[in-house]
Design a protein around this motif. Structure first.
Motif, PDB file in Angstrom:
ATOM      1  N   LEU A 179      15.852  -5.994   3.208  1.00  9.25           N
ATOM      2  CA  LEU A 179      15.076  -4.801   3.561  1.00  9.25           C
ATOM      3  C   LEU A 179      13.950  -4.556   2.565  1.00  9.25           C
ATOM      4  O   LEU A 179      12.873  -4.088   2.942  1.00  9.25           O
ATOM      5  CB  LEU A 179      15.994  -3.572   3.637  1.00  9.25           C
ATOM      6  N   SER A 180      14.176  -4.882   1.294  1.00  6.40           N
ATOM      7  CA  SER A 180      13.128  -4.714   0.277  1.00  6.40           C
ATOM      8  C   SER A 180      11.910  -5.574   0.604  1.00  6.40           C
ATOM      9  O   SER A 180      10.764  -5.116   0.503  1.00  6.40           O
ATOM     10  CB  SER A 180      13.657  -5.098  -1.110  1.00  6.40           C
ATOM     11  N   PHE A 181      12.165  -6.829   1.012  1.00 14.72           N
ATOM     12  CA  PHE A 181      11.051  -7.717   1.342  1.00 14.72           C
ATOM     13  C   PHE A 181      10.361  -7.279   2.641  1.00 14.72           C
ATOM     14  O   PHE A 181       9.136  -7.372   2.761  1.00 14.72           O
ATOM     15  CB  PHE A 181      11.536  -9.163   1.432  1.00 14.72           C
ATOM     16  N   ILE A 182      11.149  -6.800   3.600  1.00 20.37           N
ATOM     17  CA  ILE A 182      10.547  -6.295   4.841  1.00 20.37           C
ATOM     18  C   ILE A 182       9.626  -5.117   4.530  1.00 20.37           C
ATOM     19  O   ILE A 182       8.511  -5.025   5.057  1.00 20.37           O
ATOM     20  CB  ILE A 182      11.647  -5.897   5.847  1.00 20.37           C
ATOM     21  N   MET A 183      10.069  -4.211   3.640  1.00 18.46           N
ATOM     22  CA  MET A 183       9.245  -3.055   3.274  1.00 18.46           C
ATOM     23  C   MET A 183       7.951  -3.483   2.585  1.00 18.46           C
ATOM     24  O   MET A 183       6.874  -2.955   2.874  1.00 18.46           O
ATOM     25  CB  MET A 183      10.041  -2.098   2.384  1.00 18.46           C
ATOM     26  N   ALA A 184       8.041  -4.465   1.682  1.00 17.61           N
ATOM     27  CA  ALA A 184       6.839  -4.967   0.998  1.00 17.61           C
ATOM     28  C   ALA A 184       5.874  -5.593   2.001  1.00 17.61           C
ATOM     29  O   ALA A 184       4.645  -5.452   1.880  1.00 17.61           O
ATOM     30  CB  ALA A 184       7.226  -5.978  -0.078  1.00 17.61           C
ATOM     31  N   ASN A 185       6.410  -6.271   3.020  1.00 16.80           N
ATOM     32  CA  ASN A 185       5.561  -6.875   4.050  1.00 16.80           C
ATOM     33  C   ASN A 185       4.935  -5.812   4.948  1.00 16.80           C
ATOM     34  O   ASN A 185       3.774  -5.932   5.352  1.00 16.80           O
ATOM     35  CB  ASN A 185       6.359  -7.886   4.870  1.00 16.80           C
ATOM     36  N   HIS A 186       5.708  -4.763   5.292  1.00 18.10           N
ATOM     37  CA  HIS A 186       5.139  -3.653   6.059  1.00 18.10           C
ATOM     38  C   HIS A 186       3.978  -3.012   5.290  1.00 18.10           C
ATOM     39  O   HIS A 186       3.006  -2.564   5.889  1.00 18.10           O
ATOM     40  CB  HIS A 186       6.212  -2.594   6.329  1.00 18.10           C
ATOM     41  N   ALA A 187       4.121  -2.953   3.963  1.00 15.79           N
ATOM     42  CA  ALA A 187       3.079  -2.338   3.130  1.00 15.79           C
ATOM     43  C   ALA A 187       1.913  -3.283   2.873  1.00 15.79           C
ATOM     44  O   ALA A 187       0.930  -2.892   2.244  1.00 15.79           O
ATOM     45  CB  ALA A 187       3.688  -1.899   1.804  1.00 15.79           C
ATOM     46  N   ARG A 188       2.015  -4.523   3.334  1.00 17.80           N
ATOM     47  CA  ARG A 188       0.979  -5.551   3.156  1.00 17.80           C
ATOM     48  C   ARG A 188       0.656  -5.751   1.672  1.00 17.80           C
ATOM     49  O   ARG A 188      -0.508  -5.856   1.281  1.00 17.80           O
ATOM     50  CB  ARG A 188      -0.288  -5.200   3.943  1.00 17.80           C
ATOM     51  N   VAL A 189       1.701  -5.796   0.853  1.00 19.17           N
ATOM     52  CA  VAL A 189       1.523  -5.988  -0.591  1.00 19.17           C
ATOM     53  C   VAL A 189       0.937  -7.367  -0.856  1.00 19.17           C
ATOM     54  O   VAL A 189       1.384  -8.357  -0.276  1.00 19.17           O
ATOM     55  CB  VAL A 189       2.887  -5.833  -1.312  1.00 19.17           C
ATOM     56  N   LYS A 190      -0.057  -7.430  -1.731  1.00 23.11           N
ATOM     57  CA  LYS A 190      -0.702  -8.704  -2.051  1.00 23.11           C
ATOM     58  C   LYS A 190      -0.920  -8.816  -3.559  1.00 23.11           C
ATOM     59  O   LYS A 190      -0.777  -7.816  -4.278  1.00 23.11           O
ATOM     60  CB  LYS A 190      -2.021  -8.848  -1.283  1.00 23.11           C
ATOM     61  N   PRO A 191      -1.274 -10.002  -4.069  1.00 22.79           N
ATOM     62  CA  PRO A 191      -1.464 -10.161  -5.518  1.00 22.79           C
ATOM     63  C   PRO A 191      -2.455  -9.159  -6.089  1.00 22.79           C
ATOM     64  O   PRO A 191      -3.477  -8.839  -5.467  1.00 22.79           O
ATOM     65  CB  PRO A 191      -1.993 -11.599  -5.639  1.00 22.79           C
ATOM     66  N   ASN A 192      -2.125  -8.643  -7.288  1.00 24.18           N
ATOM     67  CA  ASN A 192      -2.943  -7.701  -8.055  1.00 24.18           C
ATOM     68  C   ASN A 192      -2.990  -6.281  -7.487  1.00 24.18           C
ATOM     69  O   ASN A 192      -3.719  -5.442  -8.000  1.00 24.18           O
ATOM     70  CB  ASN A 192      -4.370  -8.232  -8.257  1.00 24.18           C
ATOM     71  N   ASP A 193      -2.221  -6.002  -6.441  1.00 25.44           N
ATOM     72  CA  ASP A 193      -2.062  -4.617  -5.989  1.00 25.44           C
ATOM     73  C   ASP A 193      -1.292  -3.824  -7.047  1.00 25.44           C
ATOM     74  O   ASP A 193      -0.584  -4.411  -7.876  1.00 25.44           O
ATOM     75  CB  ASP A 193      -1.272  -4.557  -4.671  1.00 25.44           C
ATOM     76  N   VAL A 194      -1.421  -2.498  -6.995  1.00 18.95           N
ATOM     77  CA  VAL A 194      -0.576  -1.626  -7.811  1.00 18.95           C
ATOM     78  C   VAL A 194       0.342  -0.876  -6.844  1.00 18.95           C
ATOM     79  O   VAL A 194      -0.139  -0.159  -5.957  1.00 18.95           O
ATOM     80  CB  VAL A 194      -1.409  -0.640  -8.652  1.00 18.95           C
TER      81      VAL A 194
END
Length: 436
Positions: A179-194
């Motif tokens: 679920l943690s990875f699904i949430m990060a993908n929903h948030a479209r987290v990418k390198p150098n984001d905060v």
């Protein structure tokens, strides 16, 4: 998850694409193989992606479809100097080796010129057969068949390698790795984001974002959790060890360089400077089941707390209503997310009373997706994804109070009572059945 990742890779989800709810197979229109590979480098929901050469509701339909597939698109992968193998995957049915070979031999009309190499082939082809979702009613023949060239696998191994069971520091409510990875993908987290988590706990949600190259930080009102002190959550362990903390978790996975810090702070009080600070806010607020939602009380309440407390840290006296948690969270996201940044959080709901109207809204945030995870027959939690689409102005701060829909949100405050009322009823029913 797929929709979010497609937009992250520069693609767009088409409403015309086939979504078969009662099937594990999904036909997707992806513009390029490069984009397909980018998608699979992130997803933990999808298992594999293939270039579809043909499909049908029977073997005859599949073969007819394959014969219509352009030969010039096939030939680069069927050359005489190449090697290949064909896999068969059946969903909801097991085939014998003889049955598999028979199905592979039936594809001899395809212009394969290369040599079969079962150990290390250059190209892998798959026959995928769907026998429905009911294990008690498996049809003799598949209800749908697909044939395609394998392109890439998803990241499902992350679920095991980041498993909470193997994690150095955990708490009562540490988020499941998948679920943690699904949430990060929903948030479209990418390198150098905060990325920020206002209810950080043991930092489970920070780990998935750091894995994708984002810098992570969080706050929590619980001093002991932030500093890794107090009673342990693990079985057969009484107290937390000297190096059980969020930083140690990130160090465990080689991600310490992405850890900014975690602060002891009350998420309902302003501690950040005004302006857009975060690319994503990912969080799991307390629902009052395993962890009580709390905030700092008034000065009068704090004095009483000082007298009761054995630790001279942040004193918590005032309960924090669920509806207030969500409105403070939305207001914070509207003010501190960058434009296009996303807020991803869990909203607990009592299923018999659920309607879409009870999802908190804000004029600066657009609802992107709303996915349900069942908790029990009468409760669930919904993964809410919102995107900042409008600059935050001072007049937006309390705009939800003017909305006639505000009252339904108050129902969240009684979630704990409704949750346990269902548990009590179930126990009473079980006791009654046992007496019979």
């Amino acid at each position: 998850e797929i929709t979010s990742l497609l937009s992250l890779c520069g693609g767009q989800f088409s409403g015309e694409q086939e979504i078969r709810v009662n099937s594990p197979f999904w036909i997707l229109d992806v513009p390029s193989e490069e984009m397909a590979r980018g998608l699979m480098k992130r997803t933990v929901c999808a298992k594999s992606i293939f270039e579809l050469w043909g499909h049908g509701r029977s073997a005859g339909e599949l073969y007819a479809s394959l014969k219509k597939y352009p030969t010039d698109k096939m030939l680069p992968y069927l050359q005489s100097d190449s090697t290949y193998k064909i896999h068969i995957h059946t969903f909801n049915k097991t085939l014998t080796q003889a049955q598999k070979i028979k199905k592979i031999d039936a594809l001899e009309f395809l212009p394969f010129k290369g040599k079969v190499n079962l150990k290390n082939p250059e190209h892998i082809f798959w026959i995928l057969e769907d026998y429905g979702m009911n294990p008690n009613d498996v049809p003799e023949e598949p209800i749908h068949l697909y044939f395609g060239r394998w392109i890439a696998d998803g990241q499902r191994e992350l679920i095991e390698s980041y498993s909470v069971k193997k994690r150095h520091f955990i708490g009562n409510t540490s988020m499941d790795a998948c679920l943690s990875f699904i949430m990060a993908n929903h948030a479209r987290v990418k390198p150098n984001d905060v990325v920020y988590d206002p209810f950080v706990g043991t930092g489970g949600l920070l780990i998935s974002s750091a894995h994708f190259g984002a810098y992570v930080c969080g706050t929590d009102i619980d001093y002991n959790t932030i500093h890794g002190l107090g009673k342990a959550s693990r079985k057969n362990q009484k107290w937390r060890g000297p190096d059980e903390n969020i930083r140690a978790n990130l160090r465990q996975y080689g991600l310490e360089k992405y850890y900014l810090d975690a602060l002891v702070a009350d998420s309902s009080r302003p501690i950040w400077r005004k302006g857009m600070l975060f690319d994503a806010i990912i969080t799991d607020p307390p629902y009052g089941i395993r962890e009580a939602p709390r905030r700092m009380g008034s000065q009068k309440e704090t004095v009483k707390s000082v007298e009761r407390s054995t630790e001279n840290h942040v004193f918590v006296s005032s309960s924090y209503h669920l509806s207030d948690i969500f409105f403070d969270l939305l207001k914070f996201a509207a003010e501190h997310l960058v434009m296009g940044g996303r807020l991803v959080y869990w909203l607990p709901v009592y299923r018999p009373e659920y309607t879409e109207e009870i999802i908190p809204r804000h004029p600066c945030l657009k609802l992107i997706s709303n996915c349900e995870q069942m908790l029990s027959s009468h409760t669930s939690r919904r993964l809410i994804t919102m995107e900042k689409v409008k600059e935050f102005k001072d007049q937006d701060e309390n705009s939800y109070l003017l909305d006639g829909q505000y009252m339904p949100y108050r129902g969240h405050n009684s979630f704990r009572e409704k949750y346990f009322s269902g548990v009590t009823k179930r126990i009473a029913k079980e006791e009654k059945d046992n007496q019979k």
